[in-house]
Write an enzyme that holds these catalytic residues in place. Structure first.
Site, short mmCIF file in Angstrom:
data_model
loop_
_atom_site.label_atom_id
_atom_site.label_comp_id
_atom_site.label_asym_id
_atom_site.label_seq_id
_atom_site.Cartn_x
_atom_site.Cartn_y
_atom_site.Cartn_z
N ASP A 1 0.86 -1.19 0.00
CA ASP A 1 0.00 0.00 0.00
C ASP A 1 0.89 1.24 0.00
O ASP A 1 1.34 1.67 1.06
CB ASP A 1 -0.89 0.04 1.24
CG ASP A 1 -1.82 -1.15 1.34
OD1 ASP A 1 -2.90 -1.10 0.75
OD2 ASP A 1 -1.46 -2.12 2.03
N ARG B 1 4.19 2.54 2.90
CA ARG B 1 4.98 1.45 3.49
C ARG B 1 6.47 1.66 3.28
O ARG B 1 7.27 1.35 4.13
CB ARG B 1 4.55 0.11 2.88
CG ARG B 1 3.06 -0.19 2.96
CD ARG B 1 2.46 0.00 4.33
NE ARG B 1 1.05 -0.38 4.37
CZ ARG B 1 0.17 0.11 5.21
NH1 ARG B 1 0.53 1.02 6.10
NH2 ARG B 1 -1.08 -0.29 5.19
N ARG C 1 -7.00 10.14 2.30
CA ARG C 1 -6.75 9.11 1.29
C ARG C 1 -7.62 9.32 0.05
O ARG C 1 -7.38 8.70 -0.98
CB ARG C 1 -7.05 7.73 1.88
CG ARG C 1 -6.26 7.43 3.15
CD ARG C 1 -6.76 6.16 3.81
NE ARG C 1 -6.42 4.99 3.04
CZ ARG C 1 -6.96 3.78 3.26
NH1 ARG C 1 -7.89 3.63 4.20
NH2 ARG C 1 -6.58 2.75 2.54
N HIS D 1 -12.14 -2.27 9.52
CA HIS D 1 -11.15 -3.06 10.25
C HIS D 1 -11.74 -3.55 11.58
O HIS D 1 -11.30 -4.57 12.12
CB HIS D 1 -9.90 -2.22 10.55
CG HIS D 1 -9.10 -1.86 9.34
ND1 HIS D 1 -9.43 -0.80 8.55
CD2 HIS D 1 -7.99 -2.42 8.81
CE1 HIS D 1 -8.54 -0.71 7.56
NE2 HIS D 1 -7.67 -1.68 7.69
N ASP E 1 -10.31 -6.73 0.03
CA ASP E 1 -9.61 -6.12 1.15
C ASP E 1 -9.25 -7.25 2.11
O ASP E 1 -9.70 -8.39 1.95
CB ASP E 1 -10.51 -5.08 1.82
CG ASP E 1 -9.71 -3.97 2.50
OD1 ASP E 1 -8.50 -4.14 2.73
OD2 ASP E 1 -10.30 -2.91 2.81
#
Length: 497
Positions: free
Chosen positions: A71, A79, A139, A182, A254
């Site tokens: 990502d 990252r 984002r 999440h 995902d």
């Protein structure tokens, strides 16, 4: 002549690894599992050399051109941090420049392909409908579906032109929910017509542009499928995305360990449902726990045996992944010093262009004392891997403000000591969290607003924080190197070194 064996359904898994090395034991496990690819995180990338070795070792273990993903979105979700850092999509949205978006995607790709990474789970095409959304924010390219479509597709094209497969996300849209997938299952009660007018605009544009892959969202859309989240929904994957829109690229889920799916479909059961719905790649993040990957592989085997999963569907998915790997083989490409310099200059230019003033932001005397207040550490969660703390912020600003004195907002005694010692000094109050502004920050903002000395709110992450504090604000749309240097330059009128 015996027909070739059908590929194992584990070839549809994208797995993660615990650290920066592929030990002999880990290599044997990976070879035996034989997944479709590996997703790398910051823990796998301590240095460029170590990461390049890890990527090469993964391909050696799998004995093919596997897909190696990460990502590298830009902004808070990065990252690899030691290469030129892509800007936040939100900052690009302020610029509104397709050329800049294309170059940002290419810049991200250059930093990955240097290491052999050939798949970037970016950009986010989520429309930032709800600014209090806990997982999208900066984002997103913005709240205008047409703008998100225009810039997001340009970003994806830039990535793929530079040799890295792009994955636009999170289909059908994660920008209008207060729940982080999440942690729990978000439910979006919009009608199909509402989705068509907003969330689906960028994804339709990406499909029409032929972007190589799409990542799904773990969100329930009852108007289209009252039972299964999009990742597992035949209606949304096989029906809308594949059937109605004619998409023939890779569909990747995902992460299946996220609670929105894992809590409702335990034991890896969601993997087969995702494939049956139309996905080609099932992303599983064990965070160092190999047994989670083995669990999903076993669940896929069981689904084949009991008829939940059609072998032809597995064949189709594996073929798509092989085609993607052939199109983007991930052969490491040198990142020349000249290109790196150009890219660093571009990030600085974009950061300066995206800066926004809210109210009358004063210019500070670089030779005079100044005060900095911010949370000592940032709150993490969701996809975010790191944060900006007080010390790092102070270090970034001191080259142009050598008389800067800093204190954490949580330390009332330290704050009082600085305000008493430097009664006439201008103050900078930074917000560095994605989520709610801490109570200590709000209280200090009110106190600074009542002082006769100048005070500025540095909104370094969520721009919506600027309206919540009674101070003039400098909104940076990001907290990476280029954003902090641009802020320092504007505050002092002195170019950052």
């Amino acid at each position: 002549m015996r027909a070739p064996a059908a590929p194992s359904p584990a070839r549809t898994l994208i797995v993660d690894l615990p650290g920066p090395e592929l030990t002999p034991a880990l290599g044997r496990w990976l070879r035996a599992l034989n997944p479709g690819g590996v997703c790398l995180f910051a823990r796998n990338m301590p240095t460029p050399g170590a990461t390049a070795r890890l990527v090469a070792d993964i391909r050696d273990a799998l004995e093919r051109d596997a897909l190696i993903a990460t990502d590298q979105e830009g902004g808070a979700v990065l990252r690899r941090l030691d290469s030129p850092q892509p800007p936040t999509p939100q900052g690009l949205g302020v610029l509104g420049d397709e050329g800049a978006a294309f170059e940002a995607g290419a810049l991200a790709a250059r930093g990955l392909l240097e290491l052999g990474i050939n798949w970037n789970y970016a950009p986010s095409l989520d429309v930032n409908v709800d600014p209090l959304n806990p997982v999208i924010g900066e984002r997103s390219f913005g709240a205008d579906p047409a703008l998100v479509a225009r810039l997001g597709v340009a970003w994806a094209r830039g990535s793929e032109a530079a040799g890295v497969l792009s994955s636009v996300k999170h289909y059908p849209g994660h920008g209008d929910t207060r729940v982080d997938s999440h942690l729990a299952l978000p439910v979006v009660g919009k009608t199909r017509a509402e989705l068509e007018a907003c969330e689906w605009v960028p994804f339709r544009a990406a499909v029409q542009a032929g972007v190589g892959s799409v990542m799904t969202a773990h969100i329930l859309y009852p108007a289209l499928d009252p039972e299964r989240p999009a990742t597992l929904s035949p209606t949304l994957l096989g029906g809308v995305l594949r059937g109605e829109w004619g998409y023939d690229g890779v569909i990747v889920t995902d992460a299946m360990d996220m609670k929105a799916v894992a809590d409702r479909y335990p034991g890896g059961r969601g993997a087969a449902l995702a494939l049956a719905a139309g996905a080609d790649a099932v992303l599983v993040c064990g965070h160092g726990d190999q047994t989670l990957h083995d669990l999903h592989a076993a669940a896929l085997d069981t689904a084949l045996l009991d008829g939940t999963l059609d072998p032809a569907r597995v064949d189709e998915a594996v073929a798509r992944l092989a085609q993607a790997a052939a199109r983007f083989p991930g052969s490491p490409r040198p990142y020349s010093p000249a290109q790196r310099d150009q890219d660093e200059a571009a990030t600085a230019r974009w950061a300066r262009g995206a800066l926004e003033h809210r109210g009358a932001v004063p210019t500070l005397d670089p030779a005079a004392p100044a005060l900095l207040f911010a949370p000592e550490t940032g709150e993490l969660g969701g996809p975010y891997g790191d944060h900006l703390g007080l010390n790092a912020l102070a270090e970034a600003l001191r080259p142009v403000l050598p008389g800067l004195h800093a204190a954490p907002v949580e330390d009332a005694a330290a704050v009082q000591a600085l305000l008493a010692r430097f009664a006439g000094a201008p103050a900078l109050l930074a917000t560095t969290d994605r989520w709610a502004i801490p109570g200590a920050t709000r209280a200090l903002a009110a106190r600074l607003a009542a002082r006769p000395a100048p005070a500025v709110h540095l909104a370094l992450w969520a721009p919506d924080a600027a309206a919540q504090l009674p101070l003039p604000a400098l909104v940076t749309h990001g907290f990476r190197r280029a954003h902090l240097q641009a802020a320092a330059q504007v505050l002092t009128g002195v170019p950052a070194p």
